[in-house]
Design an enzyme around this catalytic site. Sequence first.
Site, PDB file in Angstrom:
ATOM      1  N   ASP A 120       8.137  29.021  56.687  1.00 12.50           N
ATOM      2  CA  ASP A 120       9.116  27.964  56.922  1.00 12.50           C
ATOM      3  C   ASP A 120      10.501  28.389  56.440  1.00 12.50           C
ATOM      4  O   ASP A 120      11.466  27.641  56.555  1.00 12.50           O
ATOM      5  CB  ASP A 120       8.672  26.656  56.273  1.00 12.50           C
ATOM      6  N   SER A 121      10.592  29.618  55.937  1.00 12.54           N
ATOM      7  CA  SER A 121      11.880  30.232  55.593  1.00 12.54           C
ATOM      8  C   SER A 121      12.729  30.504  56.827  1.00 12.54           C
ATOM      9  O   SER A 121      13.907  30.867  56.712  1.00 12.54           O
ATOM     10  CB  SER A 121      11.644  31.544  54.845  1.00 12.54           C
ATOM     11  N   ASP A 126       2.833  28.747  57.900  1.00 13.47           N
ATOM     12  CA  ASP A 126       3.222  27.800  56.861  1.00 13.47           C
ATOM     13  C   ASP A 126       3.096  26.368  57.357  1.00 13.47           C
ATOM     14  O   ASP A 126       3.555  26.039  58.457  1.00 13.47           O
ATOM     15  CB  ASP A 126       4.686  28.032  56.462  1.00 13.47           C
ATOM     16  N   LYS A 145      -0.933  27.959  55.386  1.00 14.61           N
ATOM     17  CA  LYS A 145      -0.555  28.100  53.977  1.00 14.61           C
ATOM     18  C   LYS A 145       0.002  26.777  53.471  1.00 14.61           C
ATOM     19  O   LYS A 145       0.815  26.151  54.152  1.00 14.61           O
ATOM     20  CB  LYS A 145       0.483  29.208  53.775  1.00 14.61           C
ATOM     21  N   GLU A 168       1.590  24.736  49.935  1.00 17.96           N
ATOM     22  CA  GLU A 168       2.156  24.844  48.591  1.00 17.96           C
ATOM     23  C   GLU A 168       1.508  23.833  47.654  1.00 17.96           C
ATOM     24  O   GLU A 168       1.289  22.682  48.025  1.00 17.96           O
ATOM     25  CB  GLU A 168       3.668  24.611  48.627  1.00 17.96           C
ATOM     26  N   GLU A 219       4.726  32.780  43.570  1.00 15.39           N
ATOM     27  CA  GLU A 219       6.159  33.036  43.750  1.00 15.39           C
ATOM     28  C   GLU A 219       6.958  32.714  42.487  1.00 15.39           C
ATOM     29  O   GLU A 219       6.717  31.713  41.814  1.00 15.39           O
ATOM     30  CB  GLU A 219       6.704  32.201  44.906  1.00 15.39           C
TER      31      GLU A 219
END
Length: 263
Positions: free
Chosen positions: A44-45, A83, A112, A114, A181
């Site tokens: 999502d970056s 993501d 993925k 978080e 991270e």
Amino acid sequence: MNKKMTINSIQKCKGVRPLVMITAYDALFAKLFESSADMILVGDSLNMSFAGRKDTLSATMEQMIYHTKSVCNGAKNSFVICDMPFGTYTNKEDALKNSMRIFQETDADCVKIEGGQDRATTIKYLVDNGIAVCGHIGLLPQSVRSEGGYKVKGKTEEEKIELIKDAKAVEAAGAFCMVIEGVKAQVAKEVALSVSIPVIGIGAGVDVDGQVLVFSDMLGLFEEFTPKFVKKYLDGASLVREAVENYSTEVKNKKFPKVEHTY
């Protein structure tokens, strides 16, 4: 062509060799990365790297599905991770509905998510319903606004204990690997040793089970800022700028196209 990685082969790398993960958002770059990377992350970056946004929170399901399709088309032999964007897994039911969309509409191998202990129930619910999950602990980009910025984790004994609890919760929930991270290197090492699944680092030192970088960072294409943990393997922005300037000059001076470029 390298044999495509699977969940089992990825897990077998734990303690044997470091895993290589890199981001990609389109078929062109995904195909270039396919032979070198074990896993490609459709992060999502993408809106930070290519849409000029200040964080990752603006990424949508439609965007992630579109870009994941593109990556899968370009790198058909790669293990592809998608993501889950911000706001798409606030509860386990929404998480399942949205991850099912990703699995039905793309060829992604996993999603993925978080979060650590707070996401364990959601991760287990997805895994129990046939969704492969890669976890993500430590610094959580989707929480940047609520935390007031990007803050390195693992600076205190209490934070170390919580990170180890997060990792164990993610593993127990059924995730096959996880990203860690922005964590102090020694703490990240202890976290990786505390679980039996691979822990892939970004800004977490060398003593984990692999590394991931955003490709526009490591190729020197993104110039707004460079995080401390990024190594630029290419001065990409300068090379692209020089090439375009050469093209512009040749067009203006009628040196392009030449005979060999003309029908």
